[in-house]
Design a protein around this motif. Structure first.
Motif, PDB file in Angstrom:
ATOM      1  N   TRP A  38       0.842  -1.204   0.000  1.00 31.57           N
ATOM      2  CA  TRP A  38       0.000   0.000   0.000  1.00 31.57           C
ATOM      3  C   TRP A  38       0.870   1.244   0.000  1.00 31.57           C
ATOM      4  CZ3 TRP A  38      -2.810   2.236   4.841  1.00 31.57           C
ATOM      5  CH2 TRP A  38      -3.678   3.269   4.441  1.00 31.57           C
ATOM      6  N   ASN A  39       0.626   2.133  -0.959  1.00 28.20           N
ATOM      7  CA  ASN A  39       1.208   3.468  -0.925  1.00 28.20           C
ATOM      8  C   ASN A  39       0.316   4.301  -0.016  1.00 28.20           C
ATOM      9  OD1 ASN A  39       1.914   6.182  -1.394  1.00 28.20           O
ATOM     10  ND2 ASN A  39       2.626   5.731  -3.453  1.00 28.20           N
ATOM     11  N   CYS A  40       0.748   4.474   1.235  1.00 26.66           N
ATOM     12  CA  CYS A  40      -0.127   5.058   2.255  1.00 26.66           C
ATOM     13  C   CYS A  40      -0.051   6.581   2.300  1.00 26.66           C
ATOM     14  CB  CYS A  40       0.216   4.483   3.622  1.00 26.66           C
ATOM     15  SG  CYS A  40       1.907   4.835   4.154  1.00 26.66           S
ATOM     16  N   ARG A  41       0.910   7.188   1.586  1.00 25.25           N
ATOM     17  CA  ARG A  41       1.068   8.648   1.559  1.00 25.25           C
ATOM     18  C   ARG A  41       1.202   9.239   2.959  1.00 25.25           C
ATOM     19  NH1 ARG A  41      -0.329  11.159  -3.168  1.00 25.25           N
ATOM     20  NH2 ARG A  41       0.816  12.875  -2.168  1.00 25.25           N
ATOM     21  N   GLY A  42       2.074   8.639   3.750  1.00 33.24           N
ATOM     22  CA  GLY A  42       2.312   9.144   5.106  1.00 33.24           C
ATOM     23  C   GLY A  42       1.901   8.127   6.152  1.00 33.24           C
ATOM     24  N   ALA A  43       2.894   7.442   6.751  1.00 30.91           N
ATOM     25  CA  ALA A  43       2.581   6.338   7.660  1.00 30.91           C
ATOM     26  C   ALA A  43       2.248   6.796   9.072  1.00 30.91           C
ATOM     27  CB  ALA A  43       3.760   5.361   7.707  1.00 30.91           C
ATOM     28  N   ARG A  44       2.538   8.030   9.425  1.00 31.50           N
ATOM     29  CA  ARG A  44       2.332   8.453  10.801  1.00 31.50           C
ATOM     30  C   ARG A  44       0.924   9.017  11.040  1.00 31.50           C
ATOM     31  NH1 ARG A  44       7.692  10.406  13.150  1.00 31.50           N
ATOM     32  NH2 ARG A  44       7.938   8.161  13.396  1.00 31.50           N
ATOM     33  N   THR A  58      -8.470  -7.971   8.963  1.00 32.70           N
ATOM     34  CA  THR A  58      -9.522  -8.479   8.092  1.00 32.70           C
ATOM     35  C   THR A  58      -8.986  -9.470   7.068  1.00 32.70           C
ATOM     36  OG1 THR A  58     -10.741  -6.403   8.332  1.00 32.70           O
ATOM     37  CG2 THR A  58     -11.348  -7.820   6.474  1.00 32.70           C
ATOM     38  N   HIS A  59      -7.810  -9.198   6.523  1.00 34.92           N
ATOM     39  CA  HIS A  59      -7.268 -10.021   5.434  1.00 34.92           C
ATOM     40  C   HIS A  59      -6.122 -10.913   5.889  1.00 34.92           C
ATOM     41  CE1 HIS A  59      -9.753  -7.791   2.620  1.00 34.92           C
ATOM     42  NE2 HIS A  59      -9.325  -6.676   3.167  1.00 34.92           N
ATOM     43  N   ASN A  60      -5.860 -10.952   7.189  1.00 33.55           N
ATOM     44  CA  ASN A  60      -4.866 -11.853   7.759  1.00 33.55           C
ATOM     45  C   ASN A  60      -3.528 -11.783   7.029  1.00 33.55           C
ATOM     46  OD1 ASN A  60      -6.548 -13.489   9.834  1.00 33.55           O
ATOM     47  ND2 ASN A  60      -7.793 -13.442   7.984  1.00 33.55           N
ATOM     48  N   ALA A  61      -3.073 -10.566   6.798  1.00 35.65           N
ATOM     49  CA  ALA A  61      -1.789 -10.368   6.129  1.00 35.65           C
ATOM     50  C   ALA A  61      -0.649 -10.786   7.052  1.00 35.65           C
ATOM     51  CB  ALA A  61      -1.627  -8.909   5.721  1.00 35.65           C
ATOM     52  N   SER A  62       0.349 -11.438   6.492  1.00 34.21           N
ATOM     53  CA  SER A  62       1.524 -11.823   7.265  1.00 34.21           C
ATOM     54  C   SER A  62       2.775 -11.096   6.780  1.00 34.21           C
ATOM     55  CB  SER A  62       1.743 -13.338   7.192  1.00 34.21           C
ATOM     56  OG  SER A  62       1.693 -13.794   5.858  1.00 34.21           O
ATOM     57  N   PHE A  63       2.663 -10.359   5.670  1.00 33.29           N
ATOM     58  CA  PHE A  63       3.767  -9.561   5.144  1.00 33.29           C
ATOM     59  C   PHE A  63       3.167  -8.279   4.582  1.00 33.29           C
ATOM     60  CE2 PHE A  63       6.819  -8.064   2.045  1.00 33.29           C
ATOM     61  CZ  PHE A  63       8.052  -8.385   2.583  1.00 33.29           C
ATOM     62  N   VAL A  64       3.725  -7.126   4.983  1.00 33.35           N
ATOM     63  CA  VAL A  64       3.179  -5.826   4.579  1.00 33.35           C
ATOM     64  C   VAL A  64       4.303  -4.952   4.043  1.00 33.35           C
ATOM     65  CG1 VAL A  64       2.007  -3.719   5.346  1.00 33.35           C
ATOM     66  CG2 VAL A  64       1.330  -5.942   6.295  1.00 33.35           C
ATOM     67  N   GLY A  65       4.054  -4.345   2.882  1.00 31.86           N
ATOM     68  CA  GLY A  65       4.969  -3.356   2.342  1.00 31.86           C
ATOM     69  C   GLY A  65       4.264  -2.015   2.231  1.00 31.86           C
ATOM     70  N   LEU A  66       4.780  -0.999   2.913  1.00 40.81           N
ATOM     71  CA  LEU A  66       4.218   0.349   2.856  1.00 40.81           C
ATOM     72  C   LEU A  66       5.164   1.246   2.071  1.00 40.81           C
ATOM     73  CD1 LEU A  66       2.928   1.008   6.498  1.00 40.81           C
ATOM     74  CD2 LEU A  66       1.620   0.241   4.525  1.00 40.81           C
ATOM     75  N   ARG A  76      10.757   1.050  17.009  1.00 42.71           N
ATOM     76  CA  ARG A  76       9.968  -0.105  17.430  1.00 42.71           C
ATOM     77  C   ARG A  76       8.569   0.305  17.894  1.00 42.71           C
ATOM     78  NH1 ARG A  76       9.470  -5.297  16.543  1.00 42.71           N
ATOM     79  NH2 ARG A  76       7.272  -4.768  16.517  1.00 42.71           N
ATOM     80  N   LYS A  77       8.466   1.411  18.620  1.00 44.19           N
ATOM     81  CA  LYS A  77       7.163   1.854  19.118  1.00 44.19           C
ATOM     82  C   LYS A  77       6.228   2.237  17.972  1.00 44.19           C
ATOM     83  CE  LYS A  77       8.616   6.666  19.867  1.00 44.19           C
ATOM     84  NZ  LYS A  77       8.757   7.758  20.849  1.00 44.19           N
ATOM     85  N   ASP A  78       6.798   2.747  16.862  1.00 49.75           N
ATOM     86  CA  ASP A  78       5.973   3.060  15.699  1.00 49.75           C
ATOM     87  C   ASP A  78       5.365   1.790  15.115  1.00 49.75           C
ATOM     88  OD1 ASP A  78       6.591   5.834  15.763  1.00 49.75           O
ATOM     89  OD2 ASP A  78       8.500   5.425  14.756  1.00 49.75           O
ATOM     90  N   VAL A  79       6.174   0.734  15.005  1.00 53.76           N
ATOM     91  CA  VAL A  79       5.694  -0.537  14.446  1.00 53.76           C
ATOM     92  C   VAL A  79       4.640  -1.158  15.351  1.00 53.76           C
ATOM     93  CG1 VAL A  79       6.391  -2.879  13.782  1.00 53.76           C
ATOM     94  CG2 VAL A  79       7.822  -0.929  13.176  1.00 53.76           C
ATOM     95  N   ASP A  80       4.832  -1.026  16.668  1.00 56.10           N
ATOM     96  CA  ASP A  80       3.824  -1.541  17.610  1.00 56.10           C
ATOM     97  C   ASP A  80       2.478  -0.888  17.367  1.00 56.10           C
ATOM     98  OD1 ASP A  80       5.768  -3.109  18.697  1.00 56.10           O
ATOM     99  OD2 ASP A  80       6.085  -1.865  20.469  1.00 56.10           O
ATOM    100  N   ARG A  81       2.492   0.419  17.042  1.00 56.98           N
ATOM    101  CA  ARG A  81       1.241   1.125  16.767  1.00 56.98           C
ATOM    102  C   ARG A  81       0.687   0.750  15.392  1.00 56.98           C
ATOM    103  NH1 ARG A  81       3.696   5.733  19.533  1.00 56.98           N
ATOM    104  NH2 ARG A  81       4.454   6.526  17.536  1.00 56.98           N
TER     105      ARG A  81
END
Length: 382
Positions: A38-44, A58-66, A76-81
């Motif tokens: 997903w091109n999220c146009r700003g991850a924060r 919903t889609h039970n993704a096990s690998f994500v590319g942003l 690490r705290k960003d990934v937790d969120r």
């Protein structure tokens, strides 16, 4: 309200669990290899975080590319969120507020070893528990043809020729007229030939898709609106031979001007029973929960004080659990209905005649309502 706070203190923290024999939760665990890009146009952005967690769940993704995270540093705290504590990550920093790639994967599903990072691409080897390995590249291609050619060359030379290859992300390039609607007519260019040559050299094919026809829009008024299908997956032919039910989906466009895209590879379901009920902090914000606690807590009990306290907690938590479950069910039902309606309108928007003014306004309203519904759902610990 005081009783609710007392119950939470008795449970020693908001994330502690209270076991009861009276009720439980039936969990559906899915073992699958679903890849989300997903091109999220700003991850924060808060809305990005809500929608990403919704997509993963919903889609039970096990690998994500942003792509286009617009983050120079990711902690690490960003990934937790973004996804949760059981996810590992690697990233390519943005240059100022431009670009940036973040890759997330479930450590319980497989390992991911980075082999190459650059401004346009993050590539590595996935190794699953059964020993099978793939090369996976998440791309955010430059709009400049000459710069984009370096990405094609990097992937071609740095991939392991013995392994299947999957490439997914925002290619910033289209291959034919069917990949575009609006604006100037499509013309085959050297950039198109570069991408086609890259696919042939690496034995990559486009597996097709289901969902809206286009993955990006400029979000302008009807007369100036342009659509592209510039986000896609390319997979090795031997992957298609092995996983003949592989399917790519264009998901609902929300928060960003790009659709998330999902590659479904495998799915095995397993049901397990959990006898635990957890205290949800969100209950404190509902007056109805306070009335429910008062009603259940004031029921006459017998026995020792410890036995009475145990029964009161069990009875109260059981009542809160079923009340919360029903409320969550209604929100989830509303989310599913809105998601279907938004996707239907977005599919219609990509067709020849597009949307009329009433449908355009309806789409805008439903997108806002879906965003607010996702925000409400994310306040529940799941």
């Amino acid at each position: 309200m005081k009783l609710l706070l007392i119950i939470r203190m008795l449970l020693r923290g908001r994330r502690r669990f209270w076991k009861t024999c009276a009720a439980g939760t039936l969990l559906l665990r899915l073992s699958m290899f679903n890849i989300l890009c997903w091109n999220c146009r700003g991850a924060r952005k808060k809305e990005t975080r809500f929608y990403l967690r919704h997509l993963i769940g919903t889609h039970n993704a096990s690998f994500v590319g942003l792509m286009e995270t617009k983050l120079e540093k990711i902690y690490r705290k960003d990934v937790d969120r973004f996804a949760g504590r059981d996810w590992e990550f690697e990233y390519q920093p943005s240059i100022g507020r431009a670009g940036g790639i973040l890759v997330l994967w479930r450590s319980s599903c497989f390992s991911f070893q980075i082999s190459f990072k650059a401004e346009q691409c993050l590539m590595g080897k996935i190794t699953r528990a059964n020993g099978s390995s793939w090369d996976v590249a998440v791309v955010y291609a430059s709009k400049n043809r000459c710069i984009r050619r370096t990405m094609w060359e990097d992937i071609s030379t740095r991939r392991d020729q013995r392994l299947p290859l999957l490439v997914g992300g925002d290619f910033n390039c289209i291959l034919c007229q069917e990949d575009k609607k609006g604006g100037r007519p499509f013309l085959s260019t050297p950039a198109t030939c570069d991408m086609a040559e890259f696919m042939v050299t690496n034995d990559l094919v486009d597996p097709g898709f289901v969902g809206p026809a286009f993955t990006w829009t400029n979000n302008k008024d009807a007369r100036s609106k342009i659509f592209f299908r510039q986000d896609r997956f390319l997979v090795s032919s031997d992957i298609l031979d092995r996983f003949q039910d592989l399917r790519v989906e264009h998901l609902t466009r929300l928060v960003s001007d790009h659709c998330p895209i999902l590659c479904r590879v495998q799915e095995v379901s397993k049901r397990t029973y959990s006898p635990w009920i957890r205290f949800e902090d969100v209950w404190l914000s509902f007056p109805q929960a306070c009335h429910l606690v008062m009603e259940k807590w004031t029921v006459a009990d017998f026995g020792s004080e410890a036995a009475q306290l145990q029964r009161k907690c069990n009875r109260t938590l059981k009542a809160l659990f079923f009340w919360s479950k029903e409320k969550f069910r209604r929100l989830s039902q509303l989310r599913a209905e809105l998601d279907t309606e938004v996707r239907t309108l977005q599919e219609l928007e990509g067709k020849l005649h597009g949307l009329n003014s009433v449908q355009t306004e309806s789409l805008r309203f439903k997108v806002q309502l879906l965003n607010s519904t996702l925000a409400r759902i994310m306040t529940w610990w799941r």
